[in-house]
Write a protein that holds these residues in place. Structure first.
Motif, PDB file in Angstrom:
ATOM      1  N   VAL A 138       0.695  -1.180   0.128  1.00 59.30           N
ATOM      2  CA  VAL A 138      -0.272   0.054   0.315  1.00 59.30           C
ATOM      3  C   VAL A 138       0.891   1.056   0.028  1.00 59.30           C
ATOM      4  O   VAL A 138       0.396   2.342   0.120  1.00 59.30           O
ATOM      5  CB  VAL A 138      -1.181  -0.093   1.571  1.00 59.30           C
ATOM      6  N   LEU A 139       1.864   1.118  -0.083  1.00 62.26           N
ATOM      7  CA  LEU A 139       3.173   2.599  -0.364  1.00 62.26           C
ATOM      8  C   LEU A 139       2.619   3.037  -1.598  1.00 62.26           C
ATOM      9  O   LEU A 139       2.532   2.334  -2.341  1.00 62.26           O
ATOM     10  CB  LEU A 139       4.546   2.234  -0.318  1.00 62.26           C
ATOM     11  N   LEU A 169      -5.632  -5.887  -0.254  1.00 60.85           N
ATOM     12  CA  LEU A 169      -4.920  -4.711   0.463  1.00 60.85           C
ATOM     13  C   LEU A 169      -6.011  -3.674   0.075  1.00 60.85           C
ATOM     14  O   LEU A 169      -5.487  -2.433   1.121  1.00 60.85           O
ATOM     15  CB  LEU A 169      -3.554  -4.225   0.534  1.00 60.85           C
ATOM     16  N   ARG A 170      -7.191  -3.204  -0.396  1.00 63.39           N
ATOM     17  CA  ARG A 170      -7.647  -2.745  -0.691  1.00 63.39           C
ATOM     18  C   ARG A 170      -8.959  -2.491   0.783  1.00 63.39           C
ATOM     19  O   ARG A 170      -8.638  -0.769   0.993  1.00 63.39           O
ATOM     20  CB  ARG A 170      -9.118  -2.836  -1.190  1.00 63.39           C
ATOM     21  N   GLY A 171      -8.663  -2.670   2.083  1.00 60.85           N
ATOM     22  CA  GLY A 171      -9.502  -1.890   2.368  1.00 60.85           C
ATOM     23  C   GLY A 171      -8.374  -0.981   3.316  1.00 60.85           C
ATOM     24  O   GLY A 171      -8.444  -0.100   4.732  1.00 60.85           O
ATOM     25  N   SER A 172      -6.826  -1.959   3.398  1.00 65.24           N
ATOM     26  CA  SER A 172      -6.015  -0.494   4.012  1.00 65.24           C
ATOM     27  C   SER A 172      -5.326   0.459   3.331  1.00 65.24           C
ATOM     28  O   SER A 172      -4.531   1.129   3.356  1.00 65.24           O
ATOM     29  CB  SER A 172      -4.901  -1.466   4.950  1.00 65.24           C
ATOM     30  N   CYS A 173      -5.988   0.198   1.698  1.00 66.00           N
ATOM     31  CA  CYS A 173      -4.777   1.421   1.008  1.00 66.00           C
ATOM     32  C   CYS A 173      -6.000   2.940   0.392  1.00 66.00           C
ATOM     33  O   CYS A 173      -7.053   2.721   0.135  1.00 66.00           O
ATOM     34  CB  CYS A 173      -5.314   0.666  -0.851  1.00 66.00           C
ATOM     35  N   ASP A 174      -5.362   3.506   0.368  1.00 69.40           N
ATOM     36  CA  ASP A 174      -6.128   4.707   0.745  1.00 69.40           C
ATOM     37  C   ASP A 174      -5.932   5.147  -0.740  1.00 69.40           C
ATOM     38  O   ASP A 174      -6.791   6.503  -0.755  1.00 69.40           O
ATOM     39  CB  ASP A 174      -5.433   6.463   1.160  1.00 69.40           C
ATOM     40  N   ARG A 175      -6.027   4.701  -1.754  1.00 68.61           N
ATOM     41  CA  ARG A 175      -6.034   4.996  -3.529  1.00 68.61           C
ATOM     42  C   ARG A 175      -6.418   4.231  -3.956  1.00 68.61           C
ATOM     43  O   ARG A 175      -6.419   3.453  -5.019  1.00 68.61           O
ATOM     44  CB  ARG A 175      -4.674   4.795  -3.501  1.00 68.61           C
TER      45      ARG A 175
END
Length: 324
Positions: A38-39, A66-72
């Motif tokens: 998620v970088l 990783l969509r739950g912790s990705c701000d993009r």
């Protein structure tokens, strides 16, 4: 490890011409299941690569773990930012190569073997193509610099202020005609003092707030001294209009309202009077927290309930008489 990463990124930036020679099928496999982490840089690189191979961003983000912790997540890059480069695929390959699962050789999630195979193919192609000379006919994508502000707003230029909205409390400097916000006590351009009532009458005062008699600065009700000139505030802050919660107490010495957690008055340091407890309630001897009668340990510090509190409560409880 950082030395190796920096060297790989530098190589990718220098050999921008290699990207169009890589297999689009392998690129699609590497980024088609989501991003390696998620970088922000890795996520943006993966988005550019998906746009290059015409993958739907919404479908990929919807299936990514990783969509739950990705701000993009589900963000689509602008057209000016969507051009993929060699550095994007190298950054994704580095992310997979430095994955803890790869380093520790632990069990990988299902479908990862296809990604690893395509990543090896791309890395092998880059290694072979690195021995060729750079194609001078392919133009290098220049990084777009942020536009610089060539001119600042000047208070003497009336044309600049035609489209500037002046809100309530804002004021014009009488000396240089500069537009200042309401929070400015002096002009930002010439340091001329602002209107005396700029901090008082133009700002809505709530119950308990007070104006300093020395400098006219508006203070909140909780301030015992003026935040600007440090002058003493009103001797007594009215507590009738302040909603008190259970456990809050008024100081017997100065009348200041304190929260339940305060053992001493915040204003005069007077000790808190003994609290009026309901039957069964008890004060923790360790942290002074007020506990209900059903609590056998303190909810704040987990200290055990004192025996005297238990005995006192048992004396007031009704017990069924024993049958003879």
């Amino acid at each position: 490890m950082n030395f190796v990463k920096d060297a790989c990124i530098s190589f990718a930036r220098d050999r921008f011409d290699l990207f169009k020679l890589l297999s689009t099928g392998d690129i699609e496999t590497v980024v088609g299941s989501g991003c390696p982490n998620v970088l922000r840089k890795s996520v943006n690189s993966a988005k550019r690569l998906r746009a290059h191979v015409h993958l739907d961003e919404g479908d990929v983000c919807g299936a990514c773990n990783l969509r739950g912790s990705c701000d993009r997540a589900y963000v689509i890059l602008k057209e000016s930012e969507a051009a993929a480069r060699t550095v994007d695929i190298v950054r994704i390959l580095l992310s997979y190569a430095l994955d803890p699962l790869v380093i520790s050789e632990r069990e990988k999630p299902p479908g990862r073997e296809h990604i690893d195979a395509s990543a090896r193919n791309l890395l092998s192609d880059l290694t072979k193509l690195s021995e060729t000379s750079c194609d001078a006919e392919i133009p290098k994508l220049a990084a777009k610099a942020r536009p610089r502000k060539e001119k600042q707003i000047s208070g003497n230029d009336d044309a600049e202020f035609k489209n500037v909205e002046m809100k309530r409390g804002d004021w014009m400097c009488p000396k240089c005609n500069f537009l200042n916000f309401s929070r400015n006590l002096q002009c930002l351009k010439c340091k001329e003092g602002g209107p005396k009532n700029v901090r008082g009458e133009e700002i809505e005062m709530k119950k308990g707030d007070w104006l300093c008699s020395e400098c006219s600065f508006m203070n909140f009700s909780r301030n015992t001294r003026c935040l600007k000139c440090k002058a003493e505030g009103p001797k007594r802050v009215a507590t009738d209009d302040v909603q008190m919660k259970k456990g809050d107490w008024n100081c017997l010495g100065c009348g200041f309202m304190n929260f339940a957690s305060n053992r001493k008055c915040l204003r005069c340091k007077e000790a808190r009077p003994k609290r009026q407890l309901n039957p069964g309630e008890w004060e923790c001897p360790s942290c002074d927290f007020l506990n209900y009668r059903r609590n056998q340990v303190c909810l704040k510090c987990k200290h055990e309930r004192p025996e005297e509190a238990t005995n006192e409560y048992d004396e007031h409880t009704w017990k069924r008489p024993q049958r003879s």
